[in-house]
Design a protein around this motif. Structure first.
Motif, PDB file in Angstrom:
ATOM      1  N   ASP A 170       0.870  -1.144   0.139  1.00  0.00           N
ATOM      2  CA  ASP A 170       0.026   0.038   0.010  1.00  0.00           C
ATOM      3  C   ASP A 170       0.974   1.168   0.011  1.00  0.00           C
ATOM      4  O   ASP A 170       0.472   2.466   0.225  1.00  0.00           O
ATOM      5  CB  ASP A 170      -0.997  -0.107   1.110  1.00  0.00           C
ATOM      6  CG  ASP A 170      -0.209   0.056   2.436  1.00  0.00           C
ATOM      7  OD1 ASP A 170       0.754  -0.774   2.554  1.00  0.00           O
ATOM      8  OD2 ASP A 170      -0.544   0.340   3.552  1.00  0.00           O
ATOM      9  N   VAL A 171       2.114   1.218   0.213  1.00  0.00           N
ATOM     10  CA  VAL A 171       3.197   2.228   0.000  1.00  0.00           C
ATOM     11  C   VAL A 171       4.130   1.910  -1.161  1.00  0.00           C
ATOM     12  O   VAL A 171       4.557   0.640  -1.245  1.00  0.00           O
ATOM     13  CB  VAL A 171       3.840   2.549   1.191  1.00  0.00           C
ATOM     14  CG1 VAL A 171       4.760   3.614   1.043  1.00  0.00           C
ATOM     15  CG2 VAL A 171       2.734   2.723   2.452  1.00  0.00           C
ATOM     16  N   ALA A 172       4.464   2.749  -2.078  1.00  0.00           N
ATOM     17  CA  ALA A 172       5.501   2.419  -2.889  1.00  0.00           C
ATOM     18  C   ALA A 172       6.821   1.929  -2.589  1.00  0.00           C
ATOM     19  O   ALA A 172       7.353   2.414  -1.477  1.00  0.00           O
ATOM     20  CB  ALA A 172       5.611   3.971  -3.954  1.00  0.00           C
ATOM     21  N   PRO A 173       7.409   1.289  -3.202  1.00  0.00           N
ATOM     22  CA  PRO A 173       8.762   0.638  -2.809  1.00  0.00           C
ATOM     23  C   PRO A 173       9.881   1.623  -2.647  1.00  0.00           C
ATOM     24  O   PRO A 173      10.583   1.424  -1.556  1.00  0.00           O
ATOM     25  CB  PRO A 173       9.001  -0.282  -3.807  1.00  0.00           C
ATOM     26  CG  PRO A 173       7.926  -0.935  -4.533  1.00  0.00           C
ATOM     27  CD  PRO A 173       6.911   0.361  -4.428  1.00  0.00           C
ATOM     28  N   ASP A 174       9.885   2.689  -3.448  1.00  0.00           N
ATOM     29  CA  ASP A 174      10.895   3.623  -3.253  1.00  0.00           C
ATOM     30  C   ASP A 174      10.611   4.361  -1.826  1.00  0.00           C
ATOM     31  O   ASP A 174      11.693   4.651  -1.407  1.00  0.00           O
ATOM     32  CB  ASP A 174      11.054   4.684  -4.320  1.00  0.00           C
ATOM     33  CG  ASP A 174       9.808   5.340  -4.675  1.00  0.00           C
ATOM     34  OD1 ASP A 174       8.635   4.846  -4.462  1.00  0.00           O
ATOM     35  OD2 ASP A 174      10.006   6.524  -5.091  1.00  0.00           O
ATOM     36  N   GLU A 175       9.374   4.644  -1.597  1.00  0.00           N
ATOM     37  CA  GLU A 175       9.101   5.447  -0.344  1.00  0.00           C
ATOM     38  C   GLU A 175       9.662   4.488   0.774  1.00  0.00           C
ATOM     39  O   GLU A 175      10.056   5.105   1.817  1.00  0.00           O
ATOM     40  CB  GLU A 175       7.374   5.566  -0.135  1.00  0.00           C
ATOM     41  CG  GLU A 175       7.038   6.986  -1.315  1.00  0.00           C
ATOM     42  CD  GLU A 175       5.509   6.832  -1.187  1.00  0.00           C
ATOM     43  OE1 GLU A 175       5.083   6.775  -0.248  1.00  0.00           O
ATOM     44  OE2 GLU A 175       5.182   7.559  -2.201  1.00  0.00           O
ATOM     45  N   LEU A 176       9.340   3.416   0.890  1.00  0.00           N
ATOM     46  CA  LEU A 176       9.631   2.365   1.804  1.00  0.00           C
ATOM     47  C   LEU A 176      11.082   2.195   2.028  1.00  0.00           C
ATOM     48  O   LEU A 176      11.716   2.060   3.083  1.00  0.00           O
ATOM     49  CB  LEU A 176       9.023   1.010   1.812  1.00  0.00           C
ATOM     50  CG  LEU A 176       7.403   0.724   1.809  1.00  0.00           C
ATOM     51  CD1 LEU A 176       6.899  -0.588   1.642  1.00  0.00           C
ATOM     52  CD2 LEU A 176       7.080   1.296   3.280  1.00  0.00           C
ATOM     53  N   ALA A 177      11.910   2.321   1.007  1.00  0.00           N
ATOM     54  CA  ALA A 177      13.183   2.288   0.912  1.00  0.00           C
ATOM     55  C   ALA A 177      13.870   3.534   1.666  1.00  0.00           C
ATOM     56  O   ALA A 177      14.755   3.278   2.372  1.00  0.00           O
ATOM     57  CB  ALA A 177      13.823   2.292  -0.541  1.00  0.00           C
ATOM     58  N   GLY A 178      13.210   4.756   1.374  1.00  0.00           N
ATOM     59  CA  GLY A 178      13.692   6.212   1.941  1.00  0.00           C
ATOM     60  C   GLY A 178      13.291   5.792   3.607  1.00  0.00           C
ATOM     61  O   GLY A 178      14.156   6.363   4.337  1.00  0.00           O
ATOM     62  N   TYR A 179      12.116   5.357   3.932  1.00  0.00           N
ATOM     63  CA  TYR A 179      11.922   4.986   5.423  1.00  0.00           C
ATOM     64  C   TYR A 179      13.100   4.129   5.880  1.00  0.00           C
ATOM     65  O   TYR A 179      13.450   4.445   7.219  1.00  0.00           O
ATOM     66  CB  TYR A 179      10.503   4.205   5.253  1.00  0.00           C
ATOM     67  CG  TYR A 179      10.254   3.572   6.668  1.00  0.00           C
ATOM     68  CD1 TYR A 179      10.006   4.024   7.975  1.00  0.00           C
ATOM     69  CD2 TYR A 179      10.206   2.077   6.500  1.00  0.00           C
ATOM     70  CE1 TYR A 179      10.062   3.371   9.122  1.00  0.00           C
ATOM     71  CE2 TYR A 179      10.074   1.622   7.773  1.00  0.00           C
ATOM     72  CZ  TYR A 179       9.888   1.681   8.819  1.00  0.00           C
ATOM     73  OH  TYR A 179       9.636   1.108  10.219  1.00  0.00           O
ATOM     74  N   CYS A 180      13.350   3.137   5.305  1.00  0.00           N
ATOM     75  CA  CYS A 180      14.320   2.127   5.990  1.00  0.00           C
ATOM     76  C   CYS A 180      15.764   2.943   6.024  1.00  0.00           C
ATOM     77  O   CYS A 180      16.318   2.776   7.269  1.00  0.00           O
ATOM     78  CB  CYS A 180      14.748   0.870   4.843  1.00  0.00           C
ATOM     79  SG  CYS A 180      13.390  -0.173   4.912  1.00  0.00           S
ATOM     80  N   LEU A 181      16.181   3.740   5.100  1.00  0.00           N
ATOM     81  CA  LEU A 181      17.624   4.335   5.147  1.00  0.00           C
ATOM     82  C   LEU A 181      17.416   5.226   5.980  1.00  0.00           C
ATOM     83  O   LEU A 181      18.370   5.660   7.082  1.00  0.00           O
ATOM     84  CB  LEU A 181      17.755   5.070   3.656  1.00  0.00           C
ATOM     85  CG  LEU A 181      18.242   4.091   2.770  1.00  0.00           C
ATOM     86  CD1 LEU A 181      18.174   4.785   1.437  1.00  0.00           C
ATOM     87  CD2 LEU A 181      19.416   3.331   3.067  1.00  0.00           C
ATOM     88  N   HIS A 182      16.286   6.165   6.231  1.00  0.00           N
ATOM     89  CA  HIS A 182      16.249   7.210   7.279  1.00  0.00           C
ATOM     90  C   HIS A 182      16.317   6.585   8.702  1.00  0.00           C
ATOM     91  O   HIS A 182      16.900   7.189   9.783  1.00  0.00           O
ATOM     92  CB  HIS A 182      15.076   8.183   7.043  1.00  0.00           C
ATOM     93  CG  HIS A 182      15.439   9.127   6.009  1.00  0.00           C
ATOM     94  ND1 HIS A 182      16.275   9.933   5.895  1.00  0.00           N
ATOM     95  CD2 HIS A 182      14.795   9.312   4.754  1.00  0.00           C
ATOM     96  CE1 HIS A 182      16.243  10.655   4.804  1.00  0.00           C
ATOM     97  NE2 HIS A 182      15.368  10.007   3.847  1.00  0.00           N
ATOM     98  N   ALA A 183      15.367   5.433   8.796  1.00  0.00           N
ATOM     99  CA  ALA A 183      15.435   4.973  10.202  1.00  0.00           C
ATOM    100  C   ALA A 183      16.701   4.489  10.813  1.00  0.00           C
ATOM    101  O   ALA A 183      16.988   4.508  11.812  1.00  0.00           O
ATOM    102  CB  ALA A 183      14.083   3.684  10.161  1.00  0.00           C
ATOM    103  N   LEU A 184      17.627   3.732   9.943  1.00  0.00           N
ATOM    104  CA  LEU A 184      18.491   3.175  10.266  1.00  0.00           C
ATOM    105  C   LEU A 184      19.793   4.224  10.458  1.00  0.00           C
ATOM    106  O   LEU A 184      20.691   3.744  10.958  1.00  0.00           O
ATOM    107  CB  LEU A 184      18.999   1.959   9.225  1.00  0.00           C
ATOM    108  CG  LEU A 184      17.822   0.848   9.389  1.00  0.00           C
ATOM    109  CD1 LEU A 184      18.238  -0.341   8.514  1.00  0.00           C
ATOM    110  CD2 LEU A 184      17.675   0.375  10.887  1.00  0.00           C
ATOM    111  N   GLU A 185      19.853   5.175   9.983  1.00  0.00           N
ATOM    112  CA  GLU A 185      20.757   6.258  10.035  1.00  0.00           C
ATOM    113  C   GLU A 185      20.938   6.575  11.596  1.00  0.00           C
ATOM    114  O   GLU A 185      21.936   7.094  12.122  1.00  0.00           O
ATOM    115  CB  GLU A 185      20.166   7.559   9.369  1.00  0.00           C
ATOM    116  CG  GLU A 185      20.977   7.373   7.742  1.00  0.00           C
ATOM    117  CD  GLU A 185      20.371   8.483   7.246  1.00  0.00           C
ATOM    118  OE1 GLU A 185      20.052   9.612   7.521  1.00  0.00           O
ATOM    119  OE2 GLU A 185      20.400   8.446   5.782  1.00  0.00           O
TER     120      GLU A 185
END
Length: 200
Positions: free
Chosen positions: A148-163
């Motif tokens: 329900d969320v575009a993969p590139d948006e989820l990828a950005g979520y992962c990167l920002h979270a793990l920073e």
């Protein structure tokens, strides 16, 4: 000039360049960026100052080249981790665990911030975002990740979270952060599976 002679010269240049990068990184780690001079680098690397200036104009240029090498090594490491696991969910978890450890071990402060301003970093970030989006897309297609969320948006979520792992005090805390991040990627209970073309 014979090919073998060319290869020998290139091998020598590569070895000198590697020695310069490794020596500079070690000196900065010991003394801090502001204290390191080109003369110190040349002496520690076992080369003349004139030779050093043939490779790099100043300390900042050496550090930029060193950091670019580190970034490329990290991208290669993440690709290897992906291929060592089976299925998109395990692959992504392994990649995120590795990325969290990279973030956790990153040196903080103004010097690290300066290193992360280079153009090579933005290229690497885009590459990494695309890399994660590809994994998330594969997982969404088989129902292990939310669609329900575009993969590139989820990828950005992962990167920002793990920073955020860069500011944590233990490896266990970084692992917990990965688990929290992974939980946000799984399909919500009762959410219908959307086709890729339905994702806005």
């Amino acid at each position: 000039m014979p090919k073998l002679w060319n290869e020998t010269i290139e091998t020598h240049r590569s070895a000198v360049r590697t020695a310069i990068l490794d020596t500079t990184a070690a000196l900065v780690g010991e003394q801090g960026l502001a204290s390191v001079t080109m003369s110190q680098i040349a002496q520690s690397a076992g080369i003349g100052r004139a030779t050093l200036y043939k490779y790099f104009p100043d300390v900042d240029a050496i550090l930029d080249a060193w950091h670019e090498r580190q970034v490329q090594a990290h991208l290669k490491q993440l690709a290897q981790v992906r291929h060592s696991a089976d299925g998109p969910e395990r692959q992504l978890e392994a990649v995120l665990q590795t990325y969290a450890m990279i973030s956790y071990s990153r040196h903080g402060g103004a010097e690290a911030a300066r290193l992360h301003q280079g153009q090579h970093v933005s290229h690497a970030q885009q590459h990494l975002n695309d890399f994660l989006a590809d994994l998330l897309r594969e997982g969404a297609e088989v129902g292990v990740f939310r669609d329900d969320v575009a993969p590139d948006e989820l990828a950005g979520y992962c990167l920002h979270a793990l920073e955020a792992a860069a500011g944590l005090t233990s490896r266990e805390a970084a692992h917990r952060l990965v688990r929290v991040t992974m939980s946000g990627l799984r399909p919500p209970a009762g959410t219908p599976h959307l086709r890729p073309e339905e994702i806005g």
